[in-house]
Scaffold this motif. Sequence first.
Motif, PDB file in Angstrom:
ATOM      1  N   ARG A 126       0.832  -1.209   0.000  1.00 12.98           N
ATOM      2  CA  ARG A 126       0.000   0.000   0.000  1.00 12.98           C
ATOM      3  C   ARG A 126       0.864   1.256   0.000  1.00 12.98           C
ATOM      4  O   ARG A 126       0.538   2.251  -0.655  1.00 12.98           O
ATOM      5  N   SER A 127       1.983   1.220   0.722  1.00 15.85           N
ATOM      6  CA  SER A 127       2.861   2.385   0.834  1.00 15.85           C
ATOM      7  C   SER A 127       4.152   2.244   0.057  1.00 15.85           C
ATOM      8  O   SER A 127       4.791   3.252  -0.253  1.00 15.85           O
ATOM      9  N   ASP A 135      -2.987  -9.269   7.714  1.00 16.99           N
ATOM     10  CA  ASP A 135      -3.732  -8.023   7.932  1.00 16.99           C
ATOM     11  C   ASP A 135      -4.813  -8.210   8.987  1.00 16.99           C
ATOM     12  O   ASP A 135      -5.137  -7.289   9.731  1.00 16.99           O
ATOM     13  N   ARG A 166     -10.842  -4.252   0.355  1.00 19.00           N
ATOM     14  CA  ARG A 166      -9.626  -3.954  -0.402  1.00 19.00           C
ATOM     15  C   ARG A 166      -9.164  -2.517  -0.198  1.00 19.00           C
ATOM     16  O   ARG A 166      -9.966  -1.585  -0.147  1.00 19.00           O
ATOM     17  N   CYS A 167      -7.827  -2.398  -0.085  1.00 17.37           N
ATOM     18  CA  CYS A 167      -7.192  -1.087   0.082  1.00 17.37           C
ATOM     19  C   CYS A 167      -6.307  -0.807  -1.129  1.00 17.37           C
ATOM     20  O   CYS A 167      -6.291  -1.564  -2.105  1.00 17.37           O
ATOM     21  N   ALA A 168      -5.539   0.252  -1.059  1.00 14.90           N
ATOM     22  CA  ALA A 168      -4.730   0.687  -2.197  1.00 14.90           C
ATOM     23  C   ALA A 168      -3.619  -0.291  -2.558  1.00 14.90           C
ATOM     24  O   ALA A 168      -2.998  -0.138  -3.621  1.00 14.90           O
ATOM     25  N   ALA A 169      -3.352  -1.298  -1.729  1.00 16.77           N
ATOM     26  CA  ALA A 169      -2.329  -2.286  -2.082  1.00 16.77           C
ATOM     27  C   ALA A 169      -2.663  -2.978  -3.402  1.00 16.77           C
ATOM     28  O   ALA A 169      -1.757  -3.327  -4.173  1.00 16.77           O
ATOM     29  N   ASP A 180      -3.860  -1.767  -5.985  1.00 15.13           N
ATOM     30  CA  ASP A 180      -3.616  -0.903  -7.140  1.00 15.13           C
ATOM     31  C   ASP A 180      -2.211  -1.051  -7.704  1.00 15.13           C
ATOM     32  O   ASP A 180      -1.898  -0.508  -8.767  1.00 15.13           O
ATOM     33  N   ARG A 217       1.654   1.698  -9.791  1.00 14.15           N
ATOM     34  CA  ARG A 217       0.311   1.903  -9.249  1.00 14.15           C
ATOM     35  C   ARG A 217      -0.545   2.430 -10.396  1.00 14.15           C
ATOM     36  O   ARG A 217      -0.534   3.618 -10.712  1.00 14.15           O
TER      37      ARG A 217
END
Length: 264
Positions: free
Chosen positions: A63-64, A133, A206-209, A211, A219
Amino acid sequence: MAAITALYRYPVKGLSAESLPALSLRRGSGLAFDREYALALGSTAFDPEQPKPLDKGFFLMLRSNAVLAALTTRFDPETGRLAIGRGGQTLVEADLSSAAGREAVERFFEAYVGPAAKGRPRLVRAEGHKFTDGSVISPAFMRAVSLVNLASVRALEARTGQAIHPLRFRANIVVDGLEAWEELDWVDRAVSIGDLRLRGLARTPRCAAVDVNPETAERDTNLPKALKRHFGHVDLGLYLEVLCDGAVAVGDRLTLDPQTAGTA
């Protein structure tokens, strides 16, 4: 009838998947060597003698840190050695059971990730602990395995007009032969794969991971937004609790029990 098309484990949280022909699962511990290790940020305090579940933001993760997706990793449980490569070239190979080996891995990621690592990351592990997670929710979620339905992925592809690699969703079990989104209704239902029984714990938000493209490390989507816009939720996939010891293999058939499942 639904069948397993792929199986994966992720020995180090945030790093690449290992494709396997079969997986052994245990009621009390889930999938061995899945999220067994994590790379804690330099600013993260983690005590392996008294491990406490931490949000994934305390660790290096996709994600980061999209640059992690450019690496290919392989862990050998028998030797404890982790190999890290990129573009077909091995960059680091180290024994994670030794202090020198762990330091070599930490030094590599400190240089590779840069300031986002917040100092030298620490390769952490704790007996009986998994860096999933869901670990912050409960012990059952910590030891759960994840399932992704390829029909749901294809439904999302159709709405977005983009090819979506299933590895974006970092599942342990990938199945085909279901209706799209059918898995979202399996919470508290029993699932059988041969003699193995599992229970649906929760839909997977779902999170930005997701993407981050696992093939390019770019991304290049906004899938949580697309899920919400087209389907009214941000879920794709299911967490499953292991109810008994057993094994699964690619090609195995999966069936849904018509009754509500008991707990482990």
